[in-house]
Motif scaffolding. Structure first.
Motif, mmCIF file in Angstrom:
data_model
loop_
_atom_site.group_PDB
_atom_site.id
_atom_site.type_symbol
_atom_site.label_atom_id
_atom_site.label_comp_id
_atom_site.label_asym_id
_atom_site.label_seq_id
_atom_site.Cartn_x
_atom_site.Cartn_y
_atom_site.Cartn_z
ATOM 1 N N LYS A 139 0.732 -1.161 0.330
ATOM 2 C CA LYS A 139 -0.314 -0.150 0.076
ATOM 3 C C LYS A 139 0.533 0.905 -0.101
ATOM 4 O O LYS A 139 1.635 1.121 0.643
ATOM 5 N N ASP A 140 0.021 2.330 -0.762
ATOM 6 C CA ASP A 140 0.874 3.595 -0.964
ATOM 7 C C ASP A 140 2.196 3.311 -1.314
ATOM 8 O O ASP A 140 3.525 4.508 -1.298
ATOM 9 N N CYS A 141 2.507 2.741 -2.292
ATOM 10 C CA CYS A 141 4.003 2.747 -2.862
ATOM 11 C C CYS A 141 3.771 3.626 -3.987
ATOM 12 O O CYS A 141 3.540 2.960 -5.448
ATOM 13 N N LEU A 142 4.059 5.015 -3.830
ATOM 14 C CA LEU A 142 3.958 5.516 -5.356
ATOM 15 C C LEU A 142 4.980 5.520 -6.170
ATOM 16 O O LEU A 142 4.804 6.021 -7.367
ATOM 17 N N GLU A 143 6.334 4.516 -6.493
ATOM 18 C CA GLU A 143 6.855 4.376 -7.133
ATOM 19 C C GLU A 143 6.653 3.430 -7.783
ATOM 20 O O GLU A 143 6.484 2.183 -6.899
ATOM 21 N N GLY A 144 7.005 2.781 -8.544
ATOM 22 C CA GLY A 144 6.939 1.396 -8.851
ATOM 23 C C GLY A 144 7.564 1.123 -10.305
ATOM 24 O O GLY A 144 8.014 1.407 -10.686
ATOM 25 N N PRO A 145 6.401 0.293 -11.371
ATOM 26 C CA PRO A 145 6.506 -1.103 -10.303
ATOM 27 C C PRO A 145 7.785 -2.242 -9.659
ATOM 28 O O PRO A 145 8.778 -1.948 -9.835
ATOM 29 N N LEU A 146 6.442 -3.453 -8.953
ATOM 30 C CA LEU A 146 6.817 -4.013 -7.742
ATOM 31 C C LEU A 146 7.550 -5.105 -8.684
ATOM 32 O O LEU A 146 6.889 -5.782 -9.621
ATOM 33 N N PRO A 147 8.932 -5.696 -7.720
ATOM 34 C CA PRO A 147 9.059 -6.464 -8.305
ATOM 35 C C PRO A 147 8.456 -7.449 -8.292
ATOM 36 O O PRO A 147 8.847 -8.989 -7.833
ATOM 37 N N TRP A 148 6.925 -8.256 -8.948
ATOM 38 C CA TRP A 148 5.684 -9.232 -8.089
ATOM 39 C C TRP A 148 6.033 -10.523 -8.438
ATOM 40 O O TRP A 148 6.087 -11.428 -7.259
ATOM 41 N N LYS A 149 7.813 -11.391 -8.604
ATOM 42 C CA LYS A 149 7.882 -12.597 -9.126
ATOM 43 C C LYS A 149 8.961 -12.916 -7.802
ATOM 44 O O LYS A 149 8.581 -13.747 -7.425
ATOM 45 N N THR A 150 9.342 -11.321 -7.001
ATOM 46 C CA THR A 150 10.179 -11.833 -6.032
ATOM 47 C C THR A 150 9.313 -12.306 -4.425
ATOM 48 O O THR A 150 8.852 -13.351 -3.833
ATOM 49 N N PHE A 151 8.084 -11.974 -4.507
ATOM 50 C CA PHE A 151 6.877 -11.996 -3.243
ATOM 51 C C PHE A 151 5.702 -13.044 -3.972
ATOM 52 O O PHE A 151 5.190 -13.627 -3.215
ATOM 53 N N THR A 152 5.459 -13.184 -5.101
ATOM 54 C CA THR A 152 4.860 -14.263 -5.819
ATOM 55 C C THR A 152 4.782 -15.629 -5.375
ATOM 56 O O THR A 152 6.411 -15.733 -6.320
ATOM 57 N N GLY A 153 4.139 -16.490 -5.481
ATOM 58 C CA GLY A 153 4.581 -18.403 -5.253
ATOM 59 C C GLY A 153 3.395 -19.086 -5.085
ATOM 60 O O GLY A 153 2.323 -18.305 -5.275
ATOM 61 N N PHE A 154 3.691 -20.556 -4.843
ATOM 62 C CA PHE A 154 2.746 -21.118 -4.858
ATOM 63 C C PHE A 154 1.558 -20.466 -4.032
ATOM 64 O O PHE A 154 1.351 -22.002 -3.232
ATOM 65 N N ALA A 155 2.667 -20.477 -2.521
ATOM 66 C CA ALA A 155 2.015 -20.907 -1.304
ATOM 67 C C ALA A 155 1.234 -19.113 -0.914
ATOM 68 O O ALA A 155 0.579 -19.796 -0.088
ATOM 69 N N LEU A 156 1.602 -18.834 -1.998
ATOM 70 C CA LEU A 156 0.765 -16.726 -1.643
ATOM 71 C C LEU A 156 -0.658 -17.040 -1.546
ATOM 72 O O LEU A 156 -1.005 -17.692 -2.662
ATOM 73 N N GLU A 157 -1.352 -16.530 -0.715
ATOM 74 C CA GLU A 157 -3.351 -17.655 -0.066
ATOM 75 C C GLU A 157 -4.053 -15.724 -0.260
ATOM 76 O O GLU A 157 -5.049 -15.372 -0.225
ATOM 77 N N GLU A 158 -2.817 -14.233 -0.238
ATOM 78 C CA GLU A 158 -3.529 -13.700 -0.045
ATOM 79 C C GLU A 158 -3.034 -12.334 -0.378
ATOM 80 O O GLU A 158 -1.819 -12.436 0.088
ATOM 81 N N ILE A 159 -4.277 -11.135 -1.039
ATOM 82 C CA ILE A 159 -2.404 -9.730 -1.217
ATOM 83 C C ILE A 159 -4.220 -8.958 -1.435
ATOM 84 O O ILE A 159 -5.055 -9.015 -1.231
ATOM 85 N N VAL A 160 -2.779 -7.799 0.128
ATOM 86 C CA VAL A 160 -4.271 -6.639 0.368
ATOM 87 C C VAL A 160 -3.448 -5.208 -1.269
ATOM 88 O O VAL A 160 -1.822 -4.822 -0.436
ATOM 89 N N LEU A 161 -3.887 -4.971 -1.829
ATOM 90 C CA LEU A 161 -3.128 -3.576 -1.935
ATOM 91 C C LEU A 161 -3.882 -2.678 -2.464
ATOM 92 O O LEU A 161 -5.782 -2.380 -1.927
ATOM 93 N N GLY A 162 -3.470 -1.089 -2.395
ATOM 94 C CA GLY A 162 -3.753 -0.344 -1.927
ATOM 95 C C GLY A 162 -3.055 1.118 -2.377
ATOM 96 O O GLY A 162 -1.881 1.030 -1.886
ATOM 97 N N ASN A 163 -3.773 2.526 -2.843
ATOM 98 C CA ASN A 163 -3.465 3.201 -4.071
ATOM 99 C C ASN A 163 -2.129 3.512 -4.129
ATOM 100 O O ASN A 163 -0.721 3.516 -3.725
#
Length: 470
Positions: free
Chosen positions: A204-228
């Motif tokens: 949330k509130d990360c005004l600079e992007g994009p984020l390297p999503w591959k670092t955090f995403t994967g088979f184990a990830l069950e919940e993502i909360v995004l905002g602003n």
């Protein structure tokens, strides 16, 4: 044993810490006379650090002090309270008494020697670290050096991005990551790392992007909360969807996720059971149709504040959302009849949030007349009136939880009506007791002694848990 612990915790909650200022404090007598394992559980999970300080001070000349210190030094006593490391004196007290804590927040301003010594001795017990604003790069690297068993990291200070990356690398077993800032200059560096065990990601509130999503995403990830996240694009949604086949919960409130992005998630994330896109000004009825048709397991849908939705969305939900249990929605113009039909035909929807209505509320009684199966109800805006609450009392006999999100609430006839018409009501949440009236809620509690009345600014109210299965 578990039942005994629960009963003791309930008993402790009735005791105030005003008694801890005297040397004959029954609090410490009570704790020190308990079996050590039970006493350690109480000290770990219920008593705050500051309260422990007061207990220790109260017994500074007592023979019970040694017993209390033995409990605090026990390996069974690991405090779950979030300790904010910005007070050297408090940390020194914790260090001198060998108190193990599992959650720390680095804010800076702490003595380097004291923090280093504490982390060296007890870093292995720490499970949660919050790199708060004001945290220095040296503070963060000390955590990297000594905390190798972390489960949760929260990142607020942009200046310690390099240490945050090293912390991720040193703790591959992380379950949770919360990011509230990001320096895009480190995107390529962070992209080299991976969090294979991550289950919960909040950005949330990360005004600079994009984020390297591959670092955090994967088979184990069950919940993502995004905002602003103003830079969030179709490509970002595609990467998340492709790399998270087991994703179960997705929240993107106040983000203007478009129809195309919703379709991407609906196509690739078939395990989704929870979706929230509150306060969206671009999504249309077509996006909602794609979402509910593509997600047969969807049980919770929050689409309140989506200004472009019409009554057609309610019709799509009625036709295709076979598993839906929780629904948060505005009542669009000319949508009351469709809402009435939806509530009538989809009796498995037992938790309902009505955020606003685009027409005269007097015409809404027909919809409430079909809510006999509703067990949790949230009302907001024009629907927070005494008359509407009387309808709730008349038509919702199975209601167990009622929440009013509007701060200005005038209760007249409804307290007595709710007491009579909702015999199962256990929880009543209001925005503020200030506007409710002097006698309305005490009268309601008098009629229903088992009813718990709380406010959204109360520490014991968990907004996210309001819609948990009953």
């Amino acid at each position: 044993m578990q039942r005994s612990i629960s009963l003791c915790l309930v008993t402790f909650q009735r005791i105030t810490f005003k008694l801890c200022d005297t040397t004959d404090s029954p609090m410490t007598d009570f704790i020190t006379n308990l079996p050590s394992s039970l006493a350690c559980g109480v000290l770990s999970t219920w008593l705050e650090i500051q309260s422990l300080v007061r207990l220790d001070s109260a017994y500074c000349k007592s023979d019970k002090r040694g017993c209390l210190h033995d409990l605090l030094r026990s390996k069974e006593c690991i405090s779950s309270e979030l300790v904010i490391l910005n007070n050297t004196q408090l940390l020194q007290w914790i260090f001198n008494r060998n108190i193990q804590v599992s959650r720390i927040c680095l804010q800076g301003g702490i003595d380097v020697f004291v923090s280093s010594q504490y982390l060296l001795r007890f870093g292995e017990w720490i499970r949660t670290v919050h790199l708060f604003e004001g945290c220095t790069i040296d503070d963060a690297y000390r955590v990297v050096a000594y905390c190798r068993n972390l489960r949760s990291v929260q990142f607020d200070e942009k200046l310690v991005t390099t240490a945050f990356i090293e912390l991720l690398n040193a703790n591959p077993q992380l379950d949770e990551v919360f990011m509230y800032t990001f320096d895009s200059a480190f995107t390529a560096t962070l992209d080299k790392y991976k969090c294979p065990s991550l289950k919960h990601l909040q950005v949330k509130d990360c005004l600079e992007g994009p984020l390297p999503w591959k670092t955090f995403t994967g088979f184990a990830l069950e919940e993502i909360v995004l905002g602003n996240l103003p830079w969030f694009s179709v490509e970002d949604a595609t990467i998340i969807a492709e790399h998270c086949p087991m994703l179960r919960q997705l929240s993107a409130d106040d983000m203007n996720v478009c129809d195309r992005q919703l379709n991407i998630f609906a196509t690739s994330c078939k395990q989704l059971t929870y979706m929230s896109i509150l306060n969206n000004t671009v999504v249309t009825d077509k996006g909602i149709l794609q979402l509910i048709k593509g997600l047969p397991l969807l049980t919770c849908l929050h689409i309140g504040g989506c200004t472009k939705l019409t009554a057609q969305s309610l019709k799509y939900i009625r036709a295709h959302a076979a598993a839906l249990v929780v629904l948060s929605v505005d009542i669009p113009r000319n949508g009351l009849s469709e809402l009435t039909t939806l509530v009538k035909e989809r009796a498995h929807i037992t938790c309902l949030e009505l955020r606003s209505v685009a027409q005269d509320t007097t015409a809404a009684e027909a919809a409430f007349a079909q809510m006999g199966h509703i067990r949790s109800l949230v009302l907001e805006g024009e629907l927070v009136t005494d008359a509407v609450l009387c309808w709730v009392a008349q038509y919702c006999p199975k209601l167990e939880r009622l929440s009013l999100l509007d701060e200005v609430v005038s209760l007249k006839k409804s307290p007595l009506a709710l007491a009579k018409g909702c015999p199962l009501l256990k929880l009543f949440v209001v925005g503020s007791l200030k506007y409710v009236g002097v006698s309305a809620l005490p009268f309601l509690q008098y009629l229903r002694p088992q009813l718990r009345v709380v406010t959204y600014d109360s520490s014991d109210t968990d907004k996210d848990a309001f819609f948990l299965p009953i």
